[in-house]
Design a protein around this motif. Structure first.
Motif: not given
Lengths: 113, 110
Positions: A84-99
Motif C-alpha cells: 500500500g505504500d506504492s505511490a508517487v511521493y512529492f517533495c515541495a518547498s515554499r517561502a513562509e509568510g509570503t502567500g
C-alpha cells in the motif's frame, strides 16, 4: 538549476525492505513538505518542516520518518515497506509568510512488489 | 466533508473552446487560493494564484467568490497543450497546511 530535486526518480523494491528518498531545494525556502499521491491522483500531505523543525505530521504510519539535516534538505525514510505504500511521493518547498504557493520536486515513483 | 472539492471531469473540449472549472472549499477562514496544473506523470506546477478581485494571465482567468466559497478557472481559446489535470489548492488562515482538490481532467481535442 533544478529548484527542488528529489532522488531517486523511480524506486522498485520488495515488501519488508527499508528505503530512503532524498530531497533538496536551492530556493532558500524555509518550509519543506512531503506529499503522497495515490493511484486516484489525490495529493495528501504527510509532513512539513520549517527550518528543520517538524510542524505538520499527519496520520502517517510511524514506519515513515522524515529527517531534515538543514533547511535545504528533507529526506524521507520508510521502514518495512508494504504494498500500500506504492505511490508517487512529492517533495515541495515554499517561502513562509509570503502567500506564495509550493514548488514541487519531480516526484519519486515508488513501487512495492 | 472534504476541505476542497472539484468535479473530476473529464472535460473533453475542442480546440478554441472556452472551458471553466469550479472548486468549492469548506473552511470560510481560507486565506490563499491557487490553481495548479499537473501533466501526466509530472509534478504539479503553479498556474496562478487567485486574488479576491479576480485576475487574468493571458487566456486564463481566475476568480474567487468568498460568499459562496468557491474559486473558478476559465480558459479561453483552448489549445492542445492545455490538456492536463487542474488542481485547486486552498490554504487556511491558521496553520500551515494547504489542501488540494482531487483535480479536474481536461483534454483538448483537435
Amino acid at each position: 538549476d533544478t529548484a527542488v530535486s528529489q532522488t531517486p526518480k523511480y524506486l522498485v523494491t520488495q515488501m519488508g525492505n527499508d528505503k530512503s528518498i532524498k530531497c533538496e531545494q536551492n530556493l532558500g525556502h524555509d518550509t519543506m513538505y512531503w506529499y503522497k499521491q495515490d493511484s486516484k491522483k489525490f495529493l495528501k500531505i504527510m509532513f512539513s518542516y520549517n527550518n528543520k523543525e517538524l510542524i505538520i505530521n499527519e496520520t502517517v504510519p510511524n514506519r515513515f520518518s522524515p529527517k531534515s539535516p538543514d533547511k535545504a534538505h528533507l529526506n524521507l525514510h520508510i521502514n518495512s515497506l508494504e504494498l500500500g505504500d506504492s505511490a508517487v511521493y512529492f517533495c515541495a518547498s515554499r517561502a513562509e509568510g509570503t502567500g506564495s504557493g509550493y514548488t514541487f520536486g519531480s516526484g519519486t515513483r515508488l513501487t512495492v512488489v | 466533508r472534504k476541505e476542497v472539492e472539484q468535479d473530476p471531469g473529464p472535460f473533453n473540449v475542442p480546440e478554441g473552446a472556452t472551458v471553466a472549472f469550479n472548486c468549492t472549499y469548506s473552511n470560510s477562514a481560507s486565506q490563499s487560493f491557487f490553481w495548479y496544473r499537473q501533466d501526466c506523470r509530472k509534478e504539479p506546477k503553479l498556474l496562478m494564484s487567485v486574488y479576491s478581485s479576480g485576475n487574468e494571465d493571458g487566456r486564463f482567468t481566475a476568480q474567487l467568490n468568498r460568499a459562496s466559497q468557491y474559486i473558478s478557472l476559465l480558459i479561453r481559446d483552448s489549445k492542445l497543450s492545455d490538456s492536463a489535470t487542474y488542481l485547486c489548492v486552498v490554504k487556511t488562515r491558521t496553520g500551515n497546511q494547504f489542501y488540494f482538490g482531487t483535480g479536474t481532467s481536461l483534454t483538448v481535442i483537435p
